[in-house]
Design a protein around this motif. Structure first.
Motif: not given
Length: 250
Positions: A14-23, A25-27, A53-56, A230-235
């Motif tokens: 959620r925190d990452r989405l608030a800063d950069d939605l498309e980025g 989702l791309e990750r 969603l369409a872009a990613t 920890g880093d949520t993306i890594d988790g």
């Protein structure tokens, strides 16, 4: 054994989405996810979510929206339909009604009505549990099971397997009793405490994740952290790798 598809609950990031939605989702797509499960904020921002969603290239087969507390759920259902969502899941219904048989019947009526409204938008309505629906046992059985017996066939369940065990039930056993009504699972791990910072990637805690998945093999598996130290993306990457390794070993 065939397994249901994999998704990820976007509340985890959620925190990452608030800063950069498309980025963000791309990750997630770069990790190998093809499905995501948006949470409530998408309702007020459905155009931007649909574009991202369409872009990613990601799909959103399910989404969370707290419709049970709304006098008019139409905006939530309209937003979900715009994203291509098929199942709208209410993420939490915290009420004293869970403490009595009559109260559970009232909750079932609310959910059955929500499912009727959802059908108007070609959507399925579902419910996601926490621990309180398992801890509460007004006549000896967990309230969630008593609820399921009162729901129409249109209502599905997204069983959060971690919170089931926090609530004192065996997730594999409960899934076996609930049967085909369970269409989605929230898959996470940890120490069975309410301290969300102690949640862990699948396979790194005390839950028997293989047995959980075997108990509902065709349900969509939605990876999630309520929180993570920890880093949520890594988790999430670790959880996804664990599921893939389980499949490879079958």
């Amino acid at each position: 054994m065939a397994r249901g598809p994999v998704s990820v609950q976007l509340y985890s990031v959620r925190d990452r989405l608030a800063d950069d939605l498309e980025g963000t989702l791309e990750r997630l797509a770069s990790l190998g996810f093809t499905n995501v499960e948006p949470y409530g904020v998408f309702v007020a921002d459905s155009d931007r979510y649909a574009a991202a969603l369409a872009a990613t290239g990601l799909s959103a087969p399910s989404a969370h929206a707290g419709v049970l507390g709304l006098s008019d759920p139409a905006p939530a259902f309209e937003a979900a339909a715009a994203l291509g969502v098929r199942t709208v899941v209410d993420p939490a219904h915290r009420t004293e009604d869970w403490e009595s048989v009559d109260g559970i019947a009232r909750i079932a009526e609310r959910m059955n009505r929500a499912a009727e409204r959802a059908r108007e938008y070609d959507l399925v309505f579902g419910y996601h549990n926490h621990w309180w629906e398992l801890e509460s046992r007004p006549n000896g059985a967990p309230a969630l099971e008593q609820l399921a017996a009162r729901l129409t066939d249109d209502v599905v369940l997204e069983v959060d397997t971690y919170w089931v065990e926090v609530g004192g039930e065996s997730a594999p056993d409960l899934l076996g009793r609930l049967g085909d009504r369970v269409r989605l699972l929230h898959v996470k791990d940890g120490d069975r405490s309410r301290d969300t910072k102690k949640q862990l990637p699948a396979g790194e805690g005390v839950l028997d994740v293989p047995a959980i998945l075997d108990a509902a093999p065709t349900a969509m598996r939605v990876l999630e952290f309520d929180d993570y130290d920890g880093d949520t993306i890594d988790g999430l990457a670790a959880s996804l790798a664990y599921l893939k390794n389980l499949e490879a070993g079958e």
